[in-house]
Design an enzyme around this catalytic site. Structure first.
Site, PDB file in Angstrom:
ATOM      1  CG  HIS A   1      -2.139  -0.871   1.043  1.00  0.00           C
ATOM      2  ND1 HIS A   1      -2.112  -2.222   1.307  1.00  0.00           N
ATOM      3  CD2 HIS A   1      -3.398  -0.594   0.634  1.00  0.00           C
ATOM      4  CE1 HIS A   1      -3.300  -2.739   1.061  1.00  0.00           C
ATOM      5  NE2 HIS A   1      -4.100  -1.789   0.656  1.00  0.00           N
ATOM      6  N   GLY A   2       2.034   1.211   0.529  1.00  0.00           N
ATOM      7  CA  GLY A   2       2.843   2.417   0.525  1.00  0.00           C
ATOM      8  C   GLY A   2       4.180   2.225   1.205  1.00  0.00           C
TER       9      GLY A   2
END
Length: 473
Positions: A323-324
């Site tokens: 996700h990041g």
């Protein structure tokens, strides 16, 4: 190009109308060109990077199918390295450099620091990378033949409805659909448009209004009381749900109008009675991808209890990192992995449990929702210190009941949107599908439903609203 923009409305009408007017043999080319235009509306130069990996995976797929023995694995590894390499450079390079520089400073090693790359992250890079990896893995597993038509394969990766935020499709589910001739079917078009309106309602009426309130609180978290921080956290839970599921609804609806069927990506996740059930209902295409290609490949639950928990934790930690490039996302993944491991350890029943009383079901939903909300704090916060502050101050008894409402109009509108969403999901969608609002039985229901959504979108929606949250992934 954002789904919640006038540009997309014009784009969608022109592309869809042209799609049905031209002969079937030219339609794949139209969709490929349209997808390139759609993606180039963000940052045109990144089309070069996207097509670079497409060429590598196209060749690798054919070679994997033709090769035998170790050569097959070599071509698969080449494909995976190319895709993961691009992802690593654009998404994780600066994150790793930042951590290395921090360790050097803490070790008092004299150094000027390693250089950062000043490049923007291509929109939706993680999504089309995972979709491309699905193709070569499935060809390697002999579950699907290699695609010989380069244009069709490129369209598989770039199909504009799900190009930048999914759902992450498997090749055996979508490739054959590009060869099938689609005919204009009025009822199917109506159902697709209804779904697009429902997704647009979730985005501009619920999510974008919530984002105004949530951002005002999280961006000034130290000036707010515990109740305000708690309400903002609840708000973010529904903001991210309506933002992402709204995108998925528009994606599925726009594809359905043209006759394509994409996989469902959400199934009322906040009605889940366990975290395990939540992950079977939330971002289904990613959770199933992680299960099939990572968790099972690590051994799943086939190699003993300890390794089962290890595999769960590795899967969710990497899912968080997907996700990041931030330790907050790693912590988010760790918490979800811990929840899943504990539920498996204590044998939590994830089935519907029809024999349970409704108060017990409601209690389980309440607990699950709050466990998920706890993880959302790390997902939304911009740093660990911010997340820690918010969590430790949510239940601060000092001025707890002093709820901050800067704009009563926005607060009332977003509250109305959440209430309407929950009522419709609980009363209608919990027992039947949105597609059952169909003109096959009566025109009055689809017409009334569509008119109500249009009224809410025009009357309460945020025009020129935010970019979809998951575009950054």
């Amino acid at each position: 190009m954002l789904f919640n923009s006038i540009q997309f409305l014009i784009f969608f009408v022109v592309v869809t109308t042209t799609y049905f007017l031209i002969p079937h043999r030219f339609r794949w080319f139209l969709l490929l060109v349209a997808s390139c235009v759609f993606y180039a509306a963000f940052i045109p130069i990144y089309l070069v990077i996207l097509f670079g990996t497409i060429i590598i995976d196209y060749i690798a797929g054919i070679q994997i199918e033709k090769a035998e023995g170790a050569r097959r694995k070599s071509f698969l590894i080449l494909s995976l390295v190319a895709n993961i390499g691009v992802l690593a450079v654009f998404k994780y390079y600066n994150f790793f450099i930042d951590n290395i520089n921090f360790l050097l400073q803490q070790s008092h090693i004299t150094a000027n620091g390693l250089a950062y790359l000043r490049i923007a992250l291509p929109i939706g890079l993680s999504f089309h990378t995972f979709q491309a990896m699905s193709y070569t893995i499935e060809v390697y597993r002999r579950n699907v033949p290699a695609e010989r038509n380069f244009g069709i394969y490129a369209l598989y990766v770039m199909f504009y409805p799900q190009l930048v935020a999914g759902p992450i499709e498997r090749p055996q589910a979508i490739l054959h659909q590009f060869y099938e001739e689609k005919h204009f079917e009025f009822e199917r078009v109506v159902l697709g448009l209804e779904r697009m309106l429902w997704g647009l309602f979730k985005k501009v009426v619920v999510s974008d209004l919530l984002s105004i309130y949530v951002n005002s609180i999280y961006n000034h978290h130290e000036a707010n009381t515990g109740l305000t921080l708690l309400v903002a956290t609840y708000g973010f839970a529904f903001q991210i749900y309506c933002d992402f599921s709204g995108y998925s609804d528009i994606a599925l609806g726009s594809a359905q109008v043209m006759g394509f069927k994409l996989m469902e990506n959400f199934n009322l996740p906040y009605f889940s009675k366990s975290v395990t059930e939540f992950w079977r209902r939330w971002h289904i295409s990613l959770s199933s991808w992680l299960r099939d290609y990572l968790y099972i490949s690590l051994g799943g639950n086939r190699k003993g209890v300890v390794k089962t928990y290890r595999n769960l934790m590795i899967t969710m930690l990497l899912g968080g990192l997907w996700h990041g490039a931030s330790w907050n996302f790693v912590i988010w993944g760790f918490l979800n992995g811990a929840y899943l491991s504990l539920e498996k350890m204590f044998g939590v029943d994830v089935k519907s449990g029809s024999h349970y009383s409704w108060p017990y079901k409601l209690l389980r939903i309440f607990i699950t929702f709050h466990l998920i909300c706890f993880t959302w704090v790390f997902f939304r916060a911009t740093s660990f210190s911010q997340a820690f502050y918010i969590i430790t101050h949510i239940f601060n008894p000092v001025n707890f009941w002093n709820l901050r409402i800067q704009d009563t109009g926005i607060f009332a509108s977003m509250s109305l949107g959440v209430v309407l969403l929950l009522l419709f999901e609980y009363v209608y969608l919990r027992k039947r599908r949105l597609a059952e609002i169909t003109p096959a039985y009566s025109w009055k229901w689809p017409l009334a439903f569509s008119m109500a959504l249009i009224f809410l979108i025009v009357g309460f929606g945020v025009s020129g609203g935010d970019q979809f949250i998951y575009f950054q992934f």
